[in-house]
Design an enzyme around this catalytic site. Sequence first.
Site, PDB file in Angstrom:
ATOM      1  N   ASP A 159       0.840  -1.201   0.000  1.00 34.71           N
ATOM      2  CA  ASP A 159       0.000   0.000   0.000  1.00 34.71           C
ATOM      3  C   ASP A 159       0.883   1.263   0.000  1.00 34.71           C
ATOM      4  O   ASP A 159       0.606   2.228  -0.712  1.00 34.71           O
ATOM      5  CB  ASP A 159      -0.906  -0.013   1.240  1.00 34.71           C
ATOM      6  CG  ASP A 159      -1.649  -1.331   1.358  1.00 34.71           C
ATOM      7  OD1 ASP A 159      -2.395  -1.663   0.430  1.00 34.71           O
ATOM      8  OD2 ASP A 159      -1.438  -2.049   2.349  1.00 34.71           O
ATOM      9  N   HIS A 187      -4.717  -3.417   6.241  1.00 39.44           N
ATOM     10  CA  HIS A 187      -4.470  -3.695   4.822  1.00 39.44           C
ATOM     11  C   HIS A 187      -5.797  -4.130   4.214  1.00 39.44           C
ATOM     12  O   HIS A 187      -6.086  -5.309   4.061  1.00 39.44           O
ATOM     13  CB  HIS A 187      -3.416  -4.785   4.637  1.00 39.44           C
ATOM     14  CG  HIS A 187      -3.360  -5.267   3.218  1.00 39.44           C
ATOM     15  ND1 HIS A 187      -2.911  -4.470   2.193  1.00 39.44           N
ATOM     16  CD2 HIS A 187      -3.739  -6.431   2.643  1.00 39.44           C
ATOM     17  CE1 HIS A 187      -3.027  -5.136   1.042  1.00 39.44           C
ATOM     18  NE2 HIS A 187      -3.524  -6.320   1.296  1.00 39.44           N
TER      19      HIS A 187
HETATM   20  P1  NAX Z   1      -1.983 -18.315  -3.540  1.00 37.22           P
HETATM   21  O1  NAX Z   1      -3.351 -18.860  -3.276  1.00 37.22           O
HETATM   22  O2  NAX Z   1      -1.414 -18.341  -4.908  1.00 37.22           O
HETATM   23  O3  NAX Z   1      -0.940 -19.065  -2.590  1.00 37.22           O
HETATM   24  C1  NAX Z   1      -1.180 -19.279  -1.237  1.00 37.22           C
HETATM   25  C2  NAX Z   1      -0.448 -20.562  -0.873  1.00 37.22           C
HETATM   26  O4  NAX Z   1      -0.557 -20.729   0.533  1.00 37.22           O
HETATM   27  C3  NAX Z   1      -1.039 -21.815  -1.534  1.00 37.22           C
HETATM   28  O5  NAX Z   1      -0.022 -22.485  -2.239  1.00 37.22           O
HETATM   29  C4  NAX Z   1      -1.563 -22.612  -0.355  1.00 37.22           C
HETATM   30  O6  NAX Z   1      -1.431 -24.013  -0.543  1.00 37.22           O
HETATM   31  C5  NAX Z   1      -0.675 -22.102   0.775  1.00 37.22           C
HETATM   32  N1  NAX Z   1      -1.222 -22.324   2.103  1.00 37.22           N
HETATM   33  C6  NAX Z   1      -2.511 -22.277   2.503  1.00 37.22           C
HETATM   34  N2  NAX Z   1      -2.619 -22.602   3.797  1.00 37.22           N
HETATM   35  C7  NAX Z   1      -1.353 -22.829   4.238  1.00 37.22           C
HETATM   36  C8  NAX Z   1      -0.820 -23.215   5.479  1.00 37.22           C
HETATM   37  N3  NAX Z   1      -1.603 -23.439   6.532  1.00 37.22           N
HETATM   38  N4  NAX Z   1       0.509 -23.370   5.585  1.00 37.22           N
HETATM   39  C9  NAX Z   1       1.319 -23.165   4.513  1.00 37.22           C
HETATM   40  N5  NAX Z   1       0.863 -22.814   3.299  1.00 37.22           N
HETATM   41  C10 NAX Z   1      -0.468 -22.650   3.168  1.00 37.22           C
HETATM   42  O7  NAX Z   1      -2.004 -16.848  -2.938  1.00 37.22           O
HETATM   43  P2  NAX Z   1      -1.002 -15.639  -3.209  1.00 37.22           P
HETATM   44  O8  NAX Z   1      -1.469 -14.866  -4.374  1.00 37.22           O
HETATM   45  O9  NAX Z   1       0.395 -16.129  -3.163  1.00 37.22           O
HETATM   46  O10 NAX Z   1      -1.330 -14.728  -1.913  1.00 37.22           O
HETATM   47  C11 NAX Z   1      -0.994 -15.164  -0.624  1.00 37.22           C
HETATM   48  C12 NAX Z   1      -1.689 -14.311   0.424  1.00 37.22           C
HETATM   49  O11 NAX Z   1      -1.234 -12.967   0.326  1.00 37.22           O
HETATM   50  C13 NAX Z   1      -3.198 -14.256   0.272  1.00 37.22           C
HETATM   51  O12 NAX Z   1      -3.789 -14.380   1.563  1.00 37.22           O
HETATM   52  C14 NAX Z   1      -3.442 -12.867  -0.286  1.00 37.22           C
HETATM   53  O13 NAX Z   1      -4.736 -12.394   0.032  1.00 37.22           O
HETATM   54  C15 NAX Z   1      -2.365 -12.098   0.437  1.00 37.22           C
HETATM   55  N6  NAX Z   1      -1.985 -10.789  -0.117  1.00 37.22           N
HETATM   56  C16 NAX Z   1      -1.618  -9.842   0.776  1.00 37.22           C
HETATM   57  C17 NAX Z   1      -1.166  -8.604   0.390  1.00 37.22           C
HETATM   58  C18 NAX Z   1      -0.734  -7.597   1.402  1.00 37.22           C
HETATM   59  O14 NAX Z   1      -0.394  -6.480   1.001  1.00 37.22           O
HETATM   60  N7  NAX Z   1      -0.742  -7.886   2.707  1.00 37.22           N
HETATM   61  C19 NAX Z   1      -1.121  -8.239  -1.047  1.00 37.22           C
HETATM   62  C20 NAX Z   1      -1.119  -9.390  -1.977  1.00 37.22           C
HETATM   63  C21 NAX Z   1      -1.975 -10.557  -1.554  1.00 37.22           C
HETATM   64  O15 NAX Z   1      -3.293 -10.333  -1.964  1.00 37.22           O
END
Ligand code: NAX
Length: 325
Positions: A159, A187
Site C-alpha cells: 500500500d 491492509h
Molecule cells: P496463492 O493462493 O497463490 O498461494 C497461497 C499458498 O498458501 C497456496 O499455495 C496454499 O497451498 C498455501 N497455504 C494455505 N494454507 C497454508 C498453510 N496453513 N501453511 C502453509 N501454506 C499454506 O495466494 P497468493 O497470491 O500467493 O497470496 C498469498 C496471500 O497474500 C493471500 O492471503 C493474499 O490475500 C495475500 N496478499 C496480501 C497482500 C498484502 O499487502 N498484505 C497483497 C497481496 C496478496 O493479496
Amino acid sequence: MKTPVHIAVSGAAGQISYSLLFRLASGALFGPEQPIVLHLLEIPQAMPVLNGVVMELQDCASPLLYRVETTDDPRIAFRNADYVFLVGARPRGPGMERKDLLEVNAEIFSVQGKALNDVASRKVKVLVTGNPANTNALIALTNAPDLGPENFSSMSRLDHNRAISQLADKCGVLATDVKNMSIWGNHSTTQYPDLHHAKVKGQDALSLVERDWFINDFIPTVQQRGAAVIQARGLSSAASAANAAIDQMRSWALGTPEGDWVSMGVLSDGSYAIERDLMYSFPVTVANGEVTIVKGLDINEFSMQRMRISETELKEERDAIRHLL
Ligand code: NAX
C-alpha cells in the site's frame, strides 16, 4: 563468505512466492554477499507443486542459495529461522462468510504462532502477508508468548509503495523524490493513505496537488488498487506483493534512511489514540532492527476520522476471532 541466514516462507507454492523465492535467491534482501537457506512450508496437497518450484530454484544455480528444505510441518519450517515470510493463507471459498475466513485463518496462524514460539530464533522477524494480514499477525504474536510483539509485523508496504507511485506519477517526479508517505490502519479498503506529512522533493505534497485529487482520486485509487489489479490480470497482485515483502523486511532488518520513514503494521502502543493491542499500520522508523512509531505528527479532524474507520474494522476482525486469541 558470511554464515547463511535462514529464511522461512509459508505458502511457498503460491503465486507471491513464485516471485519472492527467486528474488531471495538472487540476493534482493541482503545483497550478493549474503548466502541463504530457504525453509519452504506448504500444505500436503501443494507439495507436488512445491517440488516443481524447488526444481526451478535449483535450475537457477544461484551462488547464494546454500540449501532448500521443504516441509508441511511449521515446527520443521521455522526451526532456527531468522526471517519468516508468512505468505500462505486460505483464500475465501464459495459461500464463505468473512467471519468464516477470519476463523480458518485464525486457526492457521495460531498453529504457526505456537511453532514460531517453540522453535524460531529468539530474534526472528516475522512478516505476515497472508490476508487478513493484520489480524493474522495479531493471532500469531498472541500465540507466541515467549517472543515479543517486536518479532511480528504485518505487511503495509505494498500500500505504501502504491501510494508513493501514485503521488510521484501525479507530480511528474521519481518515486525516490517522495518521502514520508504514511499508510494508517488495516491492509484493506479502509486503510488511510495520508498525504498530510508527505514531501515531494522537500515540498509539502498537499501544496502540489489539489485537495479534490487527494480525497476523491488518490485515496480510493490506493485503497482499491488490489481489486483493480485483479480485474486487469484476473489474478491478485503477486510480483508487487513479493517486492513489497522484500522491501518491508529489508527496512526492518537494515533500517530506514535519515529523514524518511516507512509504513508497517505493528502492535499499537496507543499512539494517536489507536486502541492498544491491534496490529495497525503506522508510519515507523527503524534503527538496529528496532521499530519506532513516528510520534507527534499533527493529525487533523479529517485524518482522525479516516484512521478511526480502519481502527473500527480491525476491532471487529479481532472480536470475531477473540475466542482463538
Ligand atoms: P496463492 O493462493 O497463490 O498461494 C497461497 C499458498 O498458501 C497456496 O499455495 C496454499 O497451498 C498455501 N497455504 C494455505 N494454507 C497454508 C498453510 N496453513 N501453511 C502453509 N501454506 C499454506 O495466494 P497468493 O497470491 O500467493 O497470496 C498469498 C496471500 O497474500 C493471500 O492471503 C493474499 O490475500 C495475500 N496478499 C496480501 C497482500 C498484502 O499487502 N498484505 C497483497 C497481496 C496478496 O493479496
